[in-house]
Design a protein around this motif. Structure first.
Motif, PDB file in Angstrom:
ATOM      1  N   GLN A 160       0.824  -1.210   0.000  1.00 46.46           N
ATOM      2  CA  GLN A 160       0.000   0.000   0.000  1.00 46.46           C
ATOM      3  C   GLN A 160       0.857   1.258   0.000  1.00 46.46           C
ATOM      4  N   GLU A 161       1.848   1.315   0.881  1.00 48.07           N
ATOM      5  CA  GLU A 161       2.704   2.505   0.958  1.00 48.07           C
ATOM      6  C   GLU A 161       3.588   2.623  -0.280  1.00 48.07           C
ATOM      7  N   VAL A 162       4.154   1.512  -0.726  1.00 49.66           N
ATOM      8  CA  VAL A 162       5.043   1.547  -1.894  1.00 49.66           C
ATOM      9  C   VAL A 162       4.288   2.025  -3.128  1.00 49.66           C
ATOM     10  N   SER A 163       3.093   1.482  -3.352  1.00 52.97           N
ATOM     11  CA  SER A 163       2.321   1.884  -4.533  1.00 52.97           C
ATOM     12  C   SER A 163       1.895   3.349  -4.445  1.00 52.97           C
ATOM     13  N   TRP A 164       1.635   3.840  -3.225  1.00 48.10           N
ATOM     14  CA  TRP A 164       1.291   5.257  -3.065  1.00 48.10           C
ATOM     15  C   TRP A 164       2.488   6.149  -3.430  1.00 48.10           C
ATOM     16  N   LEU A 165       3.659   5.764  -3.002  1.00 52.08           N
ATOM     17  CA  LEU A 165       4.854   6.546  -3.340  1.00 52.08           C
ATOM     18  C   LEU A 165       5.142   6.489  -4.835  1.00 52.08           C
ATOM     19  N   MET A 166       4.874   5.348  -5.463  1.00 49.02           N
ATOM     20  CA  MET A 166       5.039   5.235  -6.914  1.00 49.02           C
ATOM     21  C   MET A 166       4.059   6.164  -7.629  1.00 49.02           C
ATOM     22  N   LEU A 167       2.812   6.188  -7.151  1.00 47.22           N
ATOM     23  CA  LEU A 167       1.812   7.065  -7.745  1.00 47.22           C
ATOM     24  C   LEU A 167       2.177   8.529  -7.550  1.00 47.22           C
ATOM     25  N   LYS A 168       2.711   8.839  -6.366  1.00 44.57           N
ATOM     26  CA  LYS A 168       3.140  10.203  -6.073  1.00 44.57           C
ATOM     27  C   LYS A 168       4.252  10.639  -7.029  1.00 44.57           C
ATOM     28  N   GLU A 169       5.136   9.699  -7.374  1.00 44.12           N
ATOM     29  CA  GLU A 169       6.214   9.978  -8.332  1.00 44.12           C
ATOM     30  C   GLU A 169       5.649  10.375  -9.701  1.00 44.12           C
ATOM     31  N   LEU A 170       4.466   9.858 -10.022  1.00 49.58           N
ATOM     32  CA  LEU A 170       3.834  10.148 -11.310  1.00 49.58           C
ATOM     33  C   LEU A 170       2.942  11.378 -11.279  1.00 49.58           C
ATOM     34  N   GLY A 171       2.774  11.981 -10.093  1.00 54.06           N
ATOM     35  CA  GLY A 171       1.940  13.174  -9.997  1.00 54.06           C
ATOM     36  C   GLY A 171       0.711  13.016  -9.137  1.00 54.06           C
ATOM     37  N   GLY A 172       0.564  11.877  -8.453  1.00 55.88           N
ATOM     38  CA  GLY A 172      -0.563  11.676  -7.542  1.00 55.88           C
ATOM     39  C   GLY A 172      -1.829  11.216  -8.242  1.00 55.88           C
ATOM     40  N   GLN A 173      -2.935  11.292  -7.511  1.00 54.70           N
ATOM     41  CA  GLN A 173      -4.210  10.783  -7.996  1.00 54.70           C
ATOM     42  C   GLN A 173      -4.682  11.485  -9.264  1.00 54.70           C
ATOM     43  N   ALA A 174      -4.247  12.725  -9.462  1.00 51.90           N
ATOM     44  CA  ALA A 174      -4.709  13.485 -10.629  1.00 51.90           C
ATOM     45  C   ALA A 174      -4.000  13.074 -11.916  1.00 51.90           C
ATOM     46  N   ALA A 175      -2.936  12.296 -11.803  1.00 58.45           N
ATOM     47  CA  ALA A 175      -2.167  11.908 -12.990  1.00 58.45           C
ATOM     48  C   ALA A 175      -3.013  11.048 -13.918  1.00 58.45           C
ATOM     49  N   GLU A 176      -2.805  11.225 -15.215  1.00 55.29           N
ATOM     50  CA  GLU A 176      -3.561  10.485 -16.212  1.00 55.29           C
ATOM     51  C   GLU A 176      -2.613   9.733 -17.138  1.00 55.29           C
TER      52      GLU A 176
END
Length: 373
Positions: free
Chosen positions: A328-344
């Motif tokens: 859960q934490e690792v995937s959140w940090l990966m998503l954050k690297e891409l720009g967070g929840q707003a990233a498309e």
């Protein structure tokens, strides 16, 4: 009983009497109760009884001779080629039948014959290979259930390829701890293909959704499979996935997000051709520039490099005891690297799906823990 008298008597005796006498003579022969000359005469008499018109006589002989190492070889060979009810006793038990004899009968025999051979108390690797290569599904299922059978990895693969769609064989393969990891993955794929074509599944979901759901299920099952696969089998599993076209960038991103770093390393070894110890050293503590070069050599898109480096750094800290973290934490940090929840885009969508799966899994585990308290 004097053998000469026996032969004269047998020509006029009833079937039941001949069968009883044949069994008694056979037992006396294998028990070595007779003098040498009488043993020779007994062997001649038993050979002559192979021509008895009643199968009951030959069946009685087979019953008495089938488990002995001292039975006449020519008689055993003849009984093994007799009618099914006679041959069954010899094929299932005789220690005098060589691997060549058994393989020949696997090749020329029918389903019952193959199954009898697969059920023998001890089945050699070469006989198992013959059954795996040309045996019917019933024989392969019997072989897998036989604890006395020695089965090579290649034979497991052939049974998986030939009969993995048959429920009885599939269940027996999955239950066998010796089954190689690539075979387990092949069975997962076969099961998915079977379900995908099910009229019920198609009626409930439609073809497109069924395809997507079952593909996702196979990916998740593959990740679970990696957990139960010993490190020395990773290379075989990687090669299997690569040949199938399943060793995609998205799959490798999932493996890193879920902490399957050893498997990821095996994949990089296969994709780059670099030495295992070098790849392991880079993943364990290499500089970002060197790791990026490794990922590029593996053919992974530069867009994925950042999230892979992020995940690898977290898992390094976890391995070194400097941090406590999960998917859960690792995937959140990966998503954050891409720009967070707003990233498309496809890559953020993939990481979001991994993160949501982790959230659901953790919530489910929490709920079960509360219920069990």
């Amino acid at each position: 009983m004097v053998v000469s008298h026996f032969l004269k008597w047998a020509s006029t005796a009833r079937v039941s009497e001949r069968a009883a006498a044949a069994a008694a003579l056979a037992r006396a022969y294998v028990d070595r109760e007779l003098p040498f000359e009488d043993r020779c005469a007994a062997e001649a008499a038993l050979t002559l009884l192979l021509d008895d018109p009643s199968s009951k006589v030959r069946q009685a002989m087979a019953e008495a001779l089938s488990m002995s190492r001292h039975a006449p070889v020519q008689i055993i060979a003849a009984l093994a080629s007799d009618q099914p009810e006679v041959a069954a006793l010899v094929l299932a038990r005789s220690p005098l039948l060589t691997d060549a004899d058994l393989i020949d009968r696997v090749a020329t025999g029918q389903k019952p014959t193959q199954k009898l051979i697969a059920d023998r108390p001890s089945v050699s690797m070469s006989v198992s290979a013959a059954i795996a290569e040309i045996g019917e599904a019933e024989a392969c299922a019997a072989l897998l259930a036989n604890t006395g059978a020695c089965i090579a990895s290649l034979s497991f693969r052939r049974m998986t390829e030939r009969h993995g769609h048959v429920p009885a064989v599939r269940e027996a393969l999955i239950a066998d701890a010796r089954l190689p990891a690539d075979c387990r993955h092949m069975l997962l794929v076969k099961l998915g293909e079977t379900l995908k074509g099910s009229p019920l599944v198609l009626a409930l979901m439609g073809a497109a959704r069924a395809e997507r759901v079952l593909r996702d299920a196979c990916v998740k099952s593959s990740l679970t499979l990696i957990e139960t696969t010993h490190a020395d089998e990773h290379a075989a599993l990687v090669e299997h996935l690569r040949l199938r076209g399943d060793l995609t960038t998205s799959f490798l991103i999932r493996t890193v997000a879920y902490g399957k770093v050893d498997f990821f390393g095996a994949a990089l070894v296969a994709l780059t051709g670099q030495a295992q110890h070098r790849v392991g050293a880079l993943l364990a503590g290499g500089q970002d520039v060197a790791v990026r070069a490794l990922l590029t050599a593996a053919g992974l898109s530069s867009l994925a490099h950042g999230i892979l480096l992020t995940a690898l750094k977290v898992w390094r800290e976890v391995a070194n005891g400097k941090r406590v973290a999960g998917v859960q934490e690792v995937s959140w940090l990966m998503l954050k690297e891409l720009g967070g929840q707003a990233a498309e885009g496809e890559l953020p969508a993939l990481v979001k799906s991994i993160h949501l799966d982790a959230l659901r899994q953790n919530a489910r585990g929490h709920a079960l823990a509360i219920a069990a308290a």
